[in-house]
Design an enzyme around this catalytic site. Structure first.
Site, PDB file in Angstrom:
ATOM      1  N   HIS A  26      36.107  32.586  12.969  1.00 47.32           N
ATOM      2  CA  HIS A  26      34.697  32.559  12.562  1.00 47.32           C
ATOM      3  C   HIS A  26      34.064  33.905  12.842  1.00 47.32           C
ATOM      4  CE1 HIS A  26      32.521  32.462  16.482  1.00 47.32           C
ATOM      5  NE2 HIS A  26      33.638  31.922  16.936  1.00 47.32           N
ATOM      6  N   CYS A  27      32.958  34.171  12.127  1.00 47.24           N
ATOM      7  CA  CYS A  27      32.173  35.376  12.378  1.00 47.24           C
ATOM      8  C   CYS A  27      30.801  34.939  12.863  1.00 47.24           C
ATOM      9  CB  CYS A  27      32.096  36.240  11.117  1.00 47.24           C
ATOM     10  SG  CYS A  27      31.355  35.406   9.707  1.00 47.24           S
ATOM     11  N   VAL A  28      29.779  35.692  12.564  1.00 50.56           N
ATOM     12  CA  VAL A  28      28.441  35.382  13.094  1.00 50.56           C
ATOM     13  C   VAL A  28      27.859  34.123  12.480  1.00 50.56           C
ATOM     14  CG1 VAL A  28      26.083  36.246  13.365  1.00 50.56           C
ATOM     15  CG2 VAL A  28      28.016  37.813  13.555  1.00 50.56           C
ATOM     16  N   ARG A  30      29.785  32.246   9.701  1.00 47.87           N
ATOM     17  CA  ARG A  30      30.718  31.547   8.810  1.00 47.87           C
ATOM     18  C   ARG A  30      32.026  31.170   9.487  1.00 47.87           C
ATOM     19  NH1 ARG A  30      31.028  36.342   4.913  1.00 47.87           N
ATOM     20  NH2 ARG A  30      29.885  37.350   6.590  1.00 47.87           N
TER      21      ARG A  30
END
Length: 474
Positions: A26-28, A30
């Protein structure tokens, strides 16, 4: 049971089950999935999950937009699914199996330039500020610049060039470092290779055209021109690739007992020699050819057509990842022409996408759930990050995306027709005006207004004329 338990179970079911997940991270905002079979993902069912704000596929990854709660959601999903999260690098490697050769090539290009963008943005802002205080006659009834009447600002103007020169003139050092890092070669050798391309020993690239005589290294049987490659992009990329290729191959055949001595020497010395004898001159010609074609296209009598096509097509290029190639073109234009007329259109495209989302906020102003996506998406888009706006809202409905493309096209045509030039790549969106050359700022301001008003009006018109049934996202 947390509030993420049931949504996590639903997502796992509709994504195709645990066996369909090759990697997840995951990112910030998504969740990023690499799926064994992307066709098994039920997009409509996934987007109907309460916490899910949209989905899209990019760079071989199926991405699910969650928002600021993504970290907590991810932790719960990881427990429910019984899968271990992958690092972003591992996910990228796994995702490549879902990419064609062009997508992989663009991905490699993006990984080379992405680490350089913070420096390029800073450099663009510095050049813009220096132009304002050093080139625009703002004082004494428009007869003098700020640095002509203030010793303090004259000192600031001179001092800031220390940073600007380090970023742009010595750009090859950053490129060869980044290429070496990308290829798994020794990063310090990449830095050394870059320095050999811009060494003070060499004739500065900007002085070559006016030089009466070019110095050479005299080997008796051969002479090598001592030409620097300040601000040159393609020679640095080719040199970096050569170093990476030589070092990684040598590591496989040289015994570990002597590799520390043999590998660096037989990787770096040939790479430097090949860079100055073959790759540098060839890369210079290729780069000059590319910048000439792009600049000629934008300044010819058909420049409006090129601008219209680029302005209209840039947002779809972002979806495919092909937009990363514009970084190299912009940098080449900067080295050849002292600025770029391509980048202003990119900033205008970002603004247009944000304006279309702004219109959707107005149209769906009673939809509180959608505002959780649309309002942050608009803000980030106006600050140069378009993905949340495009994938979370505009592509979901379709017609706002088309309205933004048209607005970007109109603004781009006006920008090119007016000769707007940027000092360098900068912060996309509204802050982009800070990277525009001072004499073009007023006209770029007009283009920004066009990029705000046209998409906003068109989105509202399309919504009222039945085009709200049209969707680009199936």
């Amino acid at each position: 049971m947390s509030k993420y338990t049931d949504p996590s179970k639903e997502l796992l079911k509709h994504i195709g089950g645990k066996e369909n997940i090759a990697a997840v991270t995951h990112c910030v905002t998504r969740m990023r999935f690499v799926l064994n079979d992307p066709s098994k993902a039920d997009v409509k069912s996934i987007e109907s999950i309460g916490l899910v704000k949209g989905t899209f596929t990019q760079a071989g990854q199926f991405q699910v937009i969650i928002g600021n709660e993504v970290s907590s959601f991810y932790n719960e999903f990881e427990k429910i699914a019984g899968v271990e999260g992958a690092s972003k690098e591992e996910a990228k490697i796994a995702a490549k199996k879902n990419q064609n050769w062009l997508q992989r090539m663009m991905g490699h290009l993006a990984e080379i330039f992405t680490p350089l963008i913070p420096a390029l943005v800073v450099g663009g802002l510095i050049l813009g500020f220096r132009n304002i205080i050093g080139d625009i006659k703002l004082l004494d009834d428009g007869t003098k610049t700020i640095i002509e009447v203030s010793q303090f600002w004259a000192g600031v103007h001179s001092f800031l060039w220390l940073i600007g020169e380090a970023i742009f003139h010595f750009l090859p050092v950053g490129i060869t470092w980044s290429v070496a890092k990308k290829m798994g070669a020794s990063q310090i050798l990449g830095i050394v290779l870059g320095i050999t391309l811009v060494s003070p020993q060499l004739l500065n690239a900007y002085a070559v055209a006016g030089a009466k005589e070019i110095p050479t290294w005299d080997f008796g049987f051969a002479h090598i021109k001592m030409i620097g490659y300040q601000a040159q992009v393609i020679p640095a990329i080719l040199a970096g690739l050569t170093l990476g290729f030589l070092e990684t191959r040598l590591r496989k055949v040289v015994p570990n007992s002597i590799s520390m001595i043999v590998v660096p020497f037989f990787a770096l010395v040939p790479a430097v020699l090949i860079a100055h004898t073959i790759l540098g001159p060839i890369g210079w010609q290729i780069g000059s050819g590319i910048s000439h074609v792009v600049y000629s296209s934008l300044t010819s009598s058909f420049g409006w057509l090129f601008a219209a096509i680029f302005g209209f097509a840039y947002a779809p290029l972002v979806i495919t990842g092909l937009h990363h190639m514009t970084n190299a073109i912009d940098l080449q234009l900067m080295s050849e022409l002292g600025g770029t007329n391509l980048w202003p259109m990119i900033a205008l495209s970002n603004i247009a996408q944000g304006s279309a989302v702004l219109a959707m906020i107005f149209i769906n102003r009673k939809n509180e759930e959608e505002k959780q996506v649309s309002i942050p998406a608009t803000i980030s888009c106006y600050l140069g990050v378009t993905e949340p706006a495009m994938f979370g809202i505009n592509l979901k409905y379709g017609f706002p995306f088309l309205a933004a493309m048209i607005g970007s096209m109109v603004a781009g045509v006006v920008s090119v027709a007016s000769g707007v030039m940027a000092n360098s790549i900068g912060v996309g969106g509204l802050p982009g005006i800070l990277s525009i050359q001072a004499k073009h700022m007023a006209m770029f301001g007009v283009c920004m207004i066009i990029a705000i008003v046209v998409p906003f009006l068109l989105t509202n018109i399309f919504a009222k004329t039945g085009m709200n049934k049209f969707s680009l996202k199936k």
